[in-house]
Scaffold this active site. Structure first.
Site, PDB file in Angstrom:
ATOM      1  N   VAL A  65     -38.943 -73.415 -23.043  1.00 39.20           N
ATOM      2  CA  VAL A  65     -38.067 -73.134 -24.191  1.00 39.20           C
ATOM      3  C   VAL A  65     -37.321 -74.372 -24.680  1.00 39.20           C
ATOM      4  O   VAL A  65     -36.759 -74.358 -25.777  1.00 39.20           O
ATOM      5  CB  VAL A  65     -37.067 -71.984 -23.883  1.00 39.20           C
ATOM      6  CG1 VAL A  65     -37.797 -70.719 -23.485  1.00 39.20           C
ATOM      7  CG2 VAL A  65     -36.051 -72.392 -22.828  1.00 39.20           C
ATOM      8  N   ASN A  91     -35.151 -64.163 -22.311  1.00 39.00           N
ATOM      9  CA  ASN A  91     -34.593 -64.054 -20.955  1.00 39.00           C
ATOM     10  C   ASN A  91     -34.474 -65.381 -20.196  1.00 39.00           C
ATOM     11  O   ASN A  91     -33.647 -65.507 -19.295  1.00 39.00           O
ATOM     12  CB  ASN A  91     -35.480 -63.080 -20.163  1.00 39.00           C
ATOM     13  CG  ASN A  91     -35.205 -63.090 -18.687  1.00 39.00           C
ATOM     14  OD1 ASN A  91     -34.225 -62.504 -18.223  1.00 39.00           O
ATOM     15  ND2 ASN A  91     -36.061 -63.764 -17.919  1.00 39.00           N
ATOM     16  N   SER A 144     -24.428 -62.394 -20.648  1.00 42.78           N
ATOM     17  CA  SER A 144     -23.887 -62.243 -19.298  1.00 42.78           C
ATOM     18  C   SER A 144     -22.426 -61.825 -19.452  1.00 42.78           C
ATOM     19  O   SER A 144     -21.817 -62.083 -20.504  1.00 42.78           O
ATOM     20  CB  SER A 144     -23.946 -63.586 -18.556  1.00 42.78           C
ATOM     21  OG  SER A 144     -23.117 -63.576 -17.404  1.00 42.78           O
ATOM     22  N   TYR A 157     -22.446 -72.722 -17.971  1.00 36.80           N
ATOM     23  CA  TYR A 157     -23.167 -71.448 -18.066  1.00 36.80           C
ATOM     24  C   TYR A 157     -22.387 -70.463 -18.950  1.00 36.80           C
ATOM     25  O   TYR A 157     -22.953 -69.842 -19.855  1.00 36.80           O
ATOM     26  CB  TYR A 157     -23.355 -70.865 -16.665  1.00 36.80           C
ATOM     27  CG  TYR A 157     -24.132 -69.563 -16.628  1.00 36.80           C
ATOM     28  CD1 TYR A 157     -25.525 -69.566 -16.690  1.00 36.80           C
ATOM     29  CD2 TYR A 157     -23.480 -68.338 -16.528  1.00 36.80           C
ATOM     30  CE1 TYR A 157     -26.237 -68.378 -16.654  1.00 36.80           C
ATOM     31  CE2 TYR A 157     -24.183 -67.147 -16.484  1.00 36.80           C
ATOM     32  CZ  TYR A 157     -25.566 -67.173 -16.546  1.00 36.80           C
ATOM     33  OH  TYR A 157     -26.279 -65.984 -16.513  1.00 36.80           O
ATOM     34  N   ALA A 158     -21.077 -70.330 -18.673  1.00 39.11           N
ATOM     35  CA  ALA A 158     -20.259 -69.382 -19.445  1.00 39.11           C
ATOM     36  C   ALA A 158     -20.237 -69.755 -20.928  1.00 39.11           C
ATOM     37  O   ALA A 158     -20.338 -68.895 -21.809  1.00 39.11           O
ATOM     38  CB  ALA A 158     -18.838 -69.342 -18.873  1.00 39.11           C
ATOM     39  N   LYS A 161     -23.540 -68.834 -22.534  1.00 42.50           N
ATOM     40  CA  LYS A 161     -23.729 -67.392 -22.735  1.00 42.50           C
ATOM     41  C   LYS A 161     -22.795 -66.862 -23.837  1.00 42.50           C
ATOM     42  O   LYS A 161     -23.151 -65.918 -24.548  1.00 42.50           O
ATOM     43  CB  LYS A 161     -23.535 -66.640 -21.419  1.00 42.50           C
ATOM     44  CG  LYS A 161     -24.636 -66.918 -20.393  1.00 42.50           C
ATOM     45  CD  LYS A 161     -26.020 -66.481 -20.883  1.00 42.50           C
ATOM     46  CE  LYS A 161     -27.096 -66.658 -19.819  1.00 42.50           C
ATOM     47  NZ  LYS A 161     -28.429 -66.216 -20.258  1.00 42.50           N
ATOM     48  N   ILE A 190     -26.572 -59.348 -10.811  1.00 37.44           N
ATOM     49  CA  ILE A 190     -27.814 -58.645 -10.512  1.00 37.44           C
ATOM     50  C   ILE A 190     -28.502 -59.383  -9.365  1.00 37.44           C
ATOM     51  O   ILE A 190     -28.665 -60.612  -9.413  1.00 37.44           O
ATOM     52  CB  ILE A 190     -28.757 -58.636 -11.750  1.00 37.44           C
ATOM     53  CG1 ILE A 190     -28.033 -58.106 -13.005  1.00 37.44           C
ATOM     54  CG2 ILE A 190     -30.031 -57.858 -11.460  1.00 37.44           C
ATOM     55  CD1 ILE A 190     -27.581 -56.677 -12.943  1.00 37.44           C
TER      56      ILE A 190
END
Ligand code: NAI
Length: 253
Positions: A65, A91, A144, A157-158, A161, A190
């Site tokens: 990607v 995803n 997320s 990451y935060a 997202k 998860i």
């Protein structure tokens, strides 16, 4: 009996492991022809065999990607081999845990370039394909709970997202006229191979105790949301972000 996604073409990015792999099986069981995309297609062999075992249909497709040419080529291959894409599950993603002050340019580019720019690139390419084919479709972005809240050592990451959440809304607004729906799911923790070891540690177990349902989610816990957003049951939903977290984000402390 006709299945809910009978013969619909679905593209799942990051399908070689974890949630993406599980989603590919779920979509195939619902009748979709699934293009399973990953950087290394040799990692897709067992997935393709698992889907073939129940007479499902899976096409392995190479995809990175972060590479615009790879994204364009993947969409072209799916169009030629399976036809018009009706469902995109955006995803592919990764996590890097680092204190905010230690994140360098390459770290940032890796996380934001994959999770946000990569997801945007795939969404744009598939949306162009959908408008060209004139049939619309459903784009499902993986956000997320960290797209809303924050925690230590996961700032890149935060932030990525949070970008995915806002991308979902912005594209939903502009693409509605083409009959393309854009929604996101925001999972809590998860259990996948990636984090299984961490949740065996004391810190991991303490974190699980903070989740009102007192357990991690399993990939199967996301199936209801996936099938809702992929199928016609969500025909009037676009720009929605659905939290699936066992209540994790409810409590203030
Ligand atoms: P995972 O690491 O098992 O799966 C991510 C997949 O994306 C891997 O197959 C990886 O190879 C692929 N990928 C990474 N960079 C790529 C690239 N440049 N091009 C193509 N593929 C690439 O992780 P998991 O847990 O299955 O995560 C899937 C998605 O769900 C991610 O977007 C993640 O951020 C999101 N998510 C996961 C949660 C969890 O607790 N496991 C919670 C909330 C969101």
């Amino acid at each position: 009996m006709t299945q809910p996604l009978q013969d619909r073409v679905a593209l799942v990015t990051g399908a070689s492991s974890g949630i993406g792999r599980h989603f590919a099986v779920t979509l195939a069981k619902a009748g979709a022809k699934v293009a399973v995309a990953a950087r290394r297609t040799d990692r897709l062999e067992s997935l393709v065999a698992e889907i073939a075992a129940f007479d499902g249909h899976a096409l392995p497709v190479p995809l990175d990607v972060t590479d615009p040419d790879s994204v364009a080529e993947a969409v072209r291959v799916v169009e030629v081999e399976l036809g018009a894409i009706g469902v995109l599950v955006n995803n592919a993603g990764l996590v890097q845990a680092k204190p905010a002050l230690e994140i360098d340019e390459a770290d940032w580019e890796l996380v934001v370039g994959t999770n946000l720019t990569g997801a945007w690139r795939v969404a744009r390419e598939v949306a162009r394909h959908m408008t060209r084919m004139g049939h619309g479709g459903s784009i499902i972005n993986m956000a997320s709970i960290l797209g809303e809240g924050v925690t230590n050592q996961l700032s890149s990451y935060a932030i990525s997202k949070a970008g995915v959440v806002q991308m979902t809304r912005a594209l939903a607004l502009e693409l509605a006229r083409y009959n393309i729906r854009v929604n996101a799911m925001a999972p809590g923790y998860i259990a996948t191979e990636l984090n299984r070891d961490y949740f065996e540690t004391d810190a991991g177990k303490a974190l699980i105790r903070k989740i009102p349902q007192r357990r991690l989610g399993q990939p199967e816990d996301l199936d209801g949301t996936l099938l809702l957003l992929a199928g016609d049951g969500s025909a009037f939903m676009t720009g929605s972000v659905i939290t699936v977290d066992g209540g994790h984000t409810l409590a203030i402390a």
